[in-house]
Motif scaffolding. Sequence first.
Motif, PDB file in Angstrom:
ATOM      1  N   TRP A 151       0.861  -1.189   0.000  1.00 38.47           N
ATOM      2  CA  TRP A 151       0.000   0.000   0.000  1.00 38.47           C
ATOM      3  C   TRP A 151       0.890   1.228   0.000  1.00 38.47           C
ATOM      4  CZ3 TRP A 151      -0.404   4.181   3.302  1.00 38.47           C
ATOM      5  CH2 TRP A 151      -1.582   4.951   3.236  1.00 38.47           C
ATOM      6  N   SER A 159      -7.072   4.313   2.402  1.00 41.79           N
ATOM      7  CA  SER A 159      -7.296   3.439   3.547  1.00 41.79           C
ATOM      8  C   SER A 159      -8.703   3.660   4.069  1.00 41.79           C
ATOM      9  CB  SER A 159      -6.276   3.732   4.646  1.00 41.79           C
ATOM     10  OG  SER A 159      -6.387   5.065   5.080  1.00 41.79           O
ATOM     11  N   LEU A 270      -2.548   1.467   9.117  1.00 37.46           N
ATOM     12  CA  LEU A 270      -2.115   2.345   8.037  1.00 37.46           C
ATOM     13  C   LEU A 270      -1.984   3.788   8.520  1.00 37.46           C
ATOM     14  CD1 LEU A 270      -4.207   0.991   5.032  1.00 37.46           C
ATOM     15  CD2 LEU A 270      -1.736   0.808   5.350  1.00 37.46           C
ATOM     16  N   ASP A 274       1.244   5.989   8.065  1.00 35.88           N
ATOM     17  CA  ASP A 274       1.120   7.187   7.242  1.00 35.88           C
ATOM     18  C   ASP A 274       1.506   8.430   8.038  1.00 35.88           C
ATOM     19  OD1 ASP A 274       0.424   8.400   4.748  1.00 35.88           O
ATOM     20  OD2 ASP A 274      -1.440   9.092   5.646  1.00 35.88           O
ATOM     21  N   VAL A 281       3.746   0.473   2.693  1.00 34.03           N
ATOM     22  CA  VAL A 281       3.405  -0.457   3.772  1.00 34.03           C
ATOM     23  C   VAL A 281       3.137  -1.819   3.140  1.00 34.03           C
ATOM     24  CG1 VAL A 281       1.869  -0.973   5.708  1.00 34.03           C
ATOM     25  CG2 VAL A 281       2.376   1.414   5.123  1.00 34.03           C
TER      26      VAL A 281
END
Length: 312
Positions: A151, A159, A270, A274, A281
């Motif tokens: 990701w 997300s 996430l 982030d 990721v």
Amino acid sequence: MTVTFSACSAPGDGLEAVLAFTTDEPVAWIGADRYRQESAAHNYRPEWSWLAARDGQPVGRALWWGGADASIPSTLDDVVVAVSDPEERVAIASGLITAGAESFGTLPEWIVDVAVDWESDPRAVAAVGWRADAARAAGLTRLTERVSVAWTPASDVPSPAASSGLTFRGGTDDEFLDLFRRVTVGSLDAHTQATVAQLGPSGTAADDLAFYRSLPGSRDDWRIAVDPDGLTVGFVLATRTAYDAAISYIGVLPQHRGRGVVDALLAEGLRVHDAAGEPRVVATTDAANTPMRRAFERAGFTVTKRRIVFDS
């Protein structure tokens, strides 16, 4: 004809012969530049790099990988055998694995990375096939296919929003130990199932806690999810591999499964990465774990490769 197996006991002792191997098989393998880069980080080492020689001529090599501070390797990354006879190829590969395992005092899992669509390529099927035969002969009798995903903040699908009403907090090792034990019930993960059969739920939990504590990343990034009634529903471990930020574990307590909790847990993991500015990721899950694969898809992860794991 006699085949011998030996480690490169020093950087100049057989290492060039080990690094001279190449393959055109459609599986991931370690080139000389990659080996030297990893060796500089102490992840590949001469004593973990083994050579097979038939009548004094190199015919195969095996490369094990471990953390920079590890005393023994954790995975077998690469086996290349340069003989055409199928039975001899399997025998040499299994001999390399067995010799290494006897030296290390353990039989690490063997990881073979292949393309996403490998099953449609007869050459890839053949390459995995002979490796599976060699793995079984060496005692790695369990095969699991896993899906690797990644990701990025620029992913087309963002997300998922944490709209479930859950809140997140840290937790003590004792809390996570209890949660690791509770989520073993009904787990779809093949490794968890096998470990429970061997160690039981409590032993599996202790093994999991020790392993995930050993990973890079901040222990403060582990999160426990609590619902509006104050009930714990699951947890997520935002950690790192040796190379990337990772979602290493998501656990939903059995009585809360099927309610979308996994999406909120994944979103929180996430969010942690982030917020730290991580550009990428990664995660993996069993190919047979359809609910987790779908959760990754909903979160905007893309499949990057398949991973064949041989374990005992």
